[in-house]
Design a protein around this motif. Structure first.
Motif, short mmCIF file in Angstrom:
data_model
loop_
_atom_site.label_atom_id
_atom_site.label_comp_id
_atom_site.label_asym_id
_atom_site.label_seq_id
_atom_site.Cartn_x
_atom_site.Cartn_y
_atom_site.Cartn_z
N ILE A 176 0.84 -1.21 0.00
CA ILE A 176 0.00 0.00 0.00
C ILE A 176 0.87 1.25 0.00
N ASP A 177 1.95 1.22 0.77
CA ASP A 177 2.86 2.38 0.80
C ASP A 177 3.48 2.62 -0.57
N LEU A 185 -8.01 -3.61 5.00
CA LEU A 185 -8.99 -2.76 5.67
C LEU A 185 -8.42 -2.12 6.93
N GLY A 186 -7.42 -2.77 7.54
CA GLY A 186 -6.82 -2.22 8.75
C GLY A 186 -5.86 -1.07 8.48
N GLY A 229 -5.75 1.98 2.87
CA GLY A 229 -5.88 0.81 2.01
C GLY A 229 -6.92 0.94 0.92
N LEU A 230 -8.18 1.07 1.31
CA LEU A 230 -9.25 1.15 0.32
C LEU A 230 -9.13 2.39 -0.54
N ALA A 231 -8.74 3.51 0.07
CA ALA A 231 -8.67 4.77 -0.67
C ALA A 231 -7.64 4.72 -1.78
N GLN A 254 -17.88 7.24 1.46
CA GLN A 254 -17.21 8.50 1.81
C GLN A 254 -15.99 8.78 0.93
N ILE A 255 -15.24 7.74 0.57
CA ILE A 255 -14.01 7.98 -0.21
C ILE A 255 -14.28 7.93 -1.72
N GLY A 256 -15.55 7.79 -2.10
CA GLY A 256 -15.91 7.91 -3.51
C GLY A 256 -15.83 6.64 -4.33
N ILE A 257 -15.76 5.48 -3.68
CA ILE A 257 -15.69 4.23 -4.44
C ILE A 257 -16.95 4.02 -5.26
N VAL A 258 -18.11 4.38 -4.68
CA VAL A 258 -19.38 4.17 -5.39
C VAL A 258 -19.39 5.01 -6.68
#
Length: 412
Positions: free
Chosen positions: A283-284, A316-317, A321-323, A362-366
């Motif tokens: 992720i980094d 997820l932790g 990650g998701l963003a 919230q982070i705009g995935i949808v």
């Protein structure tokens, strides 16, 4: 050269340049040594480029008559600025290499042997194959296993630098471009002892040696059977991830990512990589790397790791990650978009919670997934995006974060 016609039989059929070291293959065709060696060894071809006949494992016979003709022609046309081609050094013989290895008894003799082996290998591909056949690989492995305190100087672009025999041996070993059978022998011999040796190099070697160790490890593990891949130890994965974390070089990082892509599908290798903290490191890298191929490979590895619960939990932790995964959708390439959507689908199917759904909104995935349906990004990616949207539609429809025009244009 524009004012003079070069005889056609002076030109290499591959490079179309005047041959410096003409050699003849069993089909009777003559090529420049450098070109045909690159074709046979680096390109891993086994046919004559001109006739397409099989010439695997052939001897390259120097064409001295043609070389002398070329040299004479160059001399006669010196007034046109054509330089005489020097007489090439003959390839090393197996007996010469064997004698060099047998004479290397003391540490000082071994150091001198390493210097000579590097020089021999740098001359041409035939020398490399001859070195392997004469037992140079076993000698280099033995040097790699013996971490002598003795060091020596080698000339670099910046002057002089100190190196250890084991580091030099590893560099030469990688540069030999060992044959597939040789790589299998290294990987399978002595219960995988050489893999453990490379693991130790990755653990305690300098940056250059760690990079060579990863490159050689990848070459070896690409030719072994599945049984060897599922029996790899946790320590290897820990060192692979550490090399990735340290970002030794662009080549080493991409090789490490490809190594993880090759290994993760087998046995418990996913778990071993996750336990080595691969997910936060990946992720980094995804946060920092703008390079397309690197992003694609990172997402490929994350996709593999997210196929198990521990991998999804690690993703997820991580606060980003998701963003960061969703940010790569439609911004890098079709390959990256598909892998990112696959990761989100895995999360949606098996690790979804109310808080995860809220974070996705919230982070705009949808919004990103709706956009995927409207642009040309591949049918497979669209199918996966549609599956996620349908799966969680009830929750997302009631969210104030979803623009009304998206819902009206996609009633399903």
């Amino acid at each position: 050269m524009e004012d003079i016609e070069v005889p056609s039989f002076f030109l290499c059929p591959i490079s179309l340049q005047i041959m410096k070291d003409p050699v003849t293959v069993p089909t009777g065709i003559t090529y420049d040594r450098e070109s045909i060696e690159k074709w046979l060894f680096s390109g891993k071809n086994d046919t004559c480029p001109a006739t397409k006949q099989l010439i695997s494992g052939c001897e390259l016979t120097p064409n001295h008559t043609l070389r002398r003709l070329i040299q004479s022609w160059c001399t006669l046309n010196a007034s046109y600025g054509i330089e005489r081609i020097p007489t090439p050094r003959p390839p090393i013989s197996k007996a010469q290499v064997a004698k060099l290895l047998n004479d290397a008894k003391s540490p000082e003799q071994q150091v001198n042997c390493l210097k000579k082996l590097r020089s021999i290998a740098s001359e041409n591909e035939t020398n490399k194959r001859c070195m392997e056949a004469a037992g140079a690989v076993d000698f280099l492995v033995s040097m790699l296993n013996n971490f002598h305190s003795l060091s020596f100087q080698v000339t670099s672009d910046d002057g002089f630098e100190i190196t250890k025999p084991s580091d030099e041996a590893l560099s030469i070993l990688y540069g030999l471009q060992i044959s597939e059978s040789g790589l299998k022998n290294l990987a399978m011999g002595r219960n995988g002892e050489f893999i453990e040796t490379l693991t130790k190099v990755m653990q305690g070697g300098n940056y250059e040696s760690r990079a060579y160790a990863v490159l050689l490890m990848k070459s070896m593990l690409e030719v072994v059977d599945t049984l060897k891949l599922v029996s790899l130890k946790h320590e290897l994965f820990a060192e692979i991830v550490q090399v990735l974390r340290d970002q030794i070089s662009h080549q080493a990082s991409n090789t490490t990512l490809q190594l993880l892509i090759n290994l993760c599908p087998w046995g418990r290798n996913r778990i071993k990589a996750i336990e080595a903290n691969a997910v936060p490191v990946l992720i980094d890298i995804l946060l920092d790397s703008p390079e397309r191929r690197t992003c694609e490979m990172v997402l490929m590895v994350l996709d593999l790791l997210c196929q198990c619960a521990d991998g999804r939990a690690e993703l997820l932790g991580h606060g980003a990650g998701l963003a960061v995964v969703s940010k790569k959708i439609l911004r890098v390439s079709q390959v990256a978009s598909e892998r990112a959507v696959r990761i989100i689908l895995s999360i949606s199917k098996y690790s979804i919670t109310t808080s995860v759904v809220q974070e996705m909104v919230q982070i705009g995935i949808v919004n990103k997934l709706y956009l995927v349906l409207q642009v040309d990004c591949g049918s497979r990616t669209k199918d996966k995006a549609r599956e996620v949207l349908k799966m969680l539609a009830r929750v997302w429809k009631s969210s104030p974060c979803i623009p009304a025009n998206l819902l009206s244009s996609n009633p399903e």
